[in-house]
Design a protein around this motif. Structure first.
Motif, PDB file in Angstrom:
ATOM      1  N   LEU A  47       1.671  69.031  83.204  1.00  0.00           N
ATOM      2  CA  LEU A  47       3.210  69.018  82.989  1.00  0.00           C
ATOM      3  C   LEU A  47       4.017  68.348  84.319  1.00  0.00           C
ATOM      4  CD1 LEU A  47       3.800  72.316  81.204  1.00  0.00           C
ATOM      5  CD2 LEU A  47       4.038  70.131  80.139  1.00  0.00           C
ATOM      6  N   CYS A  48       3.545  69.083  85.462  1.00  0.00           N
ATOM      7  CA  CYS A  48       4.085  68.523  86.689  1.00  0.00           C
ATOM      8  C   CYS A  48       4.043  66.896  87.078  1.00  0.00           C
ATOM      9  CB  CYS A  48       3.739  69.181  87.793  1.00  0.00           C
ATOM     10  SG  CYS A  48       4.237  71.017  87.915  1.00  0.00           S
TER      11      CYS A  48
ATOM     12  N   PRO B  82       8.667  69.653  84.216  1.00  0.00           N
ATOM     13  CA  PRO B  82       8.849  70.698  83.401  1.00  0.00           C
ATOM     14  C   PRO B  82      10.183  71.861  83.853  1.00  0.00           C
ATOM     15  CG  PRO B  82       7.079  71.162  84.821  1.00  0.00           C
ATOM     16  CD  PRO B  82       7.356  69.806  85.171  1.00  0.00           C
TER      17      PRO B  82
ATOM     18  N   VAL C  31      -0.121  73.240  83.452  1.00  0.00           N
ATOM     19  CA  VAL C  31       1.230  73.152  84.073  1.00  0.00           C
ATOM     20  C   VAL C  31       0.909  71.871  85.203  1.00  0.00           C
ATOM     21  CG1 VAL C  31       2.531  74.301  85.695  1.00  0.00           C
ATOM     22  CG2 VAL C  31       1.653  75.487  83.858  1.00  0.00           C
TER      23      VAL C  31
ATOM     24  N   TRP D 195       2.837  81.483  83.426  1.00  0.00           N
ATOM     25  CA  TRP D 195       2.957  80.242  84.075  1.00  0.00           C
ATOM     26  C   TRP D 195       4.118  79.593  83.397  1.00  0.00           C
ATOM     27  CZ3 TRP D 195       0.868  77.367  87.819  1.00  0.00           C
ATOM     28  CH2 TRP D 195      -0.331  77.810  88.300  1.00  0.00           C
ATOM     29  N   CYS D 196       4.987  80.403  82.727  1.00  0.00           N
ATOM     30  CA  CYS D 196       6.288  79.820  82.092  1.00  0.00           C
ATOM     31  C   CYS D 196       5.951  79.139  80.925  1.00  0.00           C
ATOM     32  CB  CYS D 196       7.266  79.124  82.985  1.00  0.00           C
ATOM     33  SG  CYS D 196       8.932  79.068  82.346  1.00  0.00           S
ATOM     34  N   LEU D 197       4.672  79.269  80.175  1.00  0.00           N
ATOM     35  CA  LEU D 197       4.516  78.571  79.063  1.00  0.00           C
ATOM     36  C   LEU D 197       4.702  79.157  77.792  1.00  0.00           C
ATOM     37  CD1 LEU D 197       0.864  77.315  80.069  1.00  0.00           C
ATOM     38  CD2 LEU D 197       2.748  75.870  79.974  1.00  0.00           C
TER      39      LEU D 197
ATOM     40  N   ARG E 220      -4.593  77.420  82.322  1.00  0.00           N
ATOM     41  CA  ARG E 220      -3.225  77.426  81.843  1.00  0.00           C
ATOM     42  C   ARG E 220      -2.558  76.594  83.266  1.00  0.00           C
ATOM     43  NH1 ARG E 220      -1.441  80.653  78.247  1.00  0.00           N
ATOM     44  NH2 ARG E 220       0.558  81.186  79.143  1.00  0.00           N
TER      45      ARG E 220
ATOM     46  N   GLY F  51      12.825  77.086  84.064  1.00  0.00           N
ATOM     47  CA  GLY F  51      12.261  76.217  82.953  1.00  0.00           C
ATOM     48  C   GLY F  51      13.338  75.697  82.142  1.00  0.00           C
TER      49      GLY F  51
ATOM     50  N   ARG G  36       7.283  77.303  75.818  1.00  0.00           N
ATOM     51  CA  ARG G  36       7.169  76.066  76.013  1.00  0.00           C
ATOM     52  C   ARG G  36       6.286  75.502  74.964  1.00  0.00           C
ATOM     53  NH1 ARG G  36       8.421  72.248  79.796  1.00  0.00           N
ATOM     54  NH2 ARG G  36       9.163  73.857  81.342  1.00  0.00           N
TER      55      ARG G  36
END
Length: 189
Positions: free
Chosen positions: A55-56, A62, A52, A29-31, A48, A77, A34
């Motif tokens: 974040l959005c 993000p 996100v 999840w591109c975490l 997860r 990202g 981050r």
């Protein structure tokens, strides 16, 4: 093709780019860069995606998304380095004390690769960081010397991609990915 890059504030489009096919699957999840490692390990399955989604909904998205028409085709990202694991990374050095922003992930959907979308995403990430007051933007791509990079590891970008966007090598790193060294590249804003 005209690519439009805009802030990644639409959760469904972010999920299309970095989410799993099954909501309960444990994917990045591109975490991973981050959030702190402990939180990254604690967030499993649907938690997860929920993180996100939060974040959005924040004032600062993000990252950025690329669109071809109305279809989401890419993700980058981007965030202040201080808000990522690069703030404490042992293998990626700090060049100075500037509050730089980091671009660490660039993804283009299959069927859209090789059409310049990664270049548009990187440019969009730079403009996003600039709009939020970043004095400079960093990336940590592989220095692959033109050799093919495994697609699952190509998300960090290549030195050539960053050079075409005006970035220069600011430091060597101790990090390697897919057998290639990573370099710290920077673009002053």
């Amino acid at each position: 093709m005209t690519v439009d890059v805009r802030p990644a504030s639409t959760f469904d489009d972010v999920a299309t780019m970095v989410g799993p096919k099954r909501p309960d699957a444990n994917v990045c999840w591109c975490l991973s860069y981050r959030i702190p490692s402990r939180l990254n390990r604690e967030l499993v399955g649907e938690a997860r995606g929920a993180y996100v989604r939060e974040l959005c909904a924040r004032d600062v998205a993000p990252g950025v998304l690329a669109y071809d028409g109305g279809e989401v085709v890419g993700w980058a990202g981007v965030a202040p380095r201080a808000d990522t694991t690069f703030a404490t990374a042992r293998l990626i050095p700090h060049v100075d004390d500037l509050p730089v922003w980091s671009v660490w992930c660039i993804r283009v959907r299959p069927g859209h690769r090789g059409t310049g979308i990664s270049h548009a995403l990187l440019a969009g990430a730079v403009e996003f960081a600039r709009a939020h007051g970043a004095p400079a933007v960093e990336g940590y791509p592989v220095d692959n010397g033109g050799e093919k990079v495994n697609l699952t590891m190509a998300y960090v970008g290549t030195r050539a991609l960053f050079e075409k966007a005006g970035f220069t090598v600011a430091a060597e790193t101790g990090s390697r990915l897919d057998g290639f060294p990573r370099v710290l590249m920077r673009l002053p804003l």
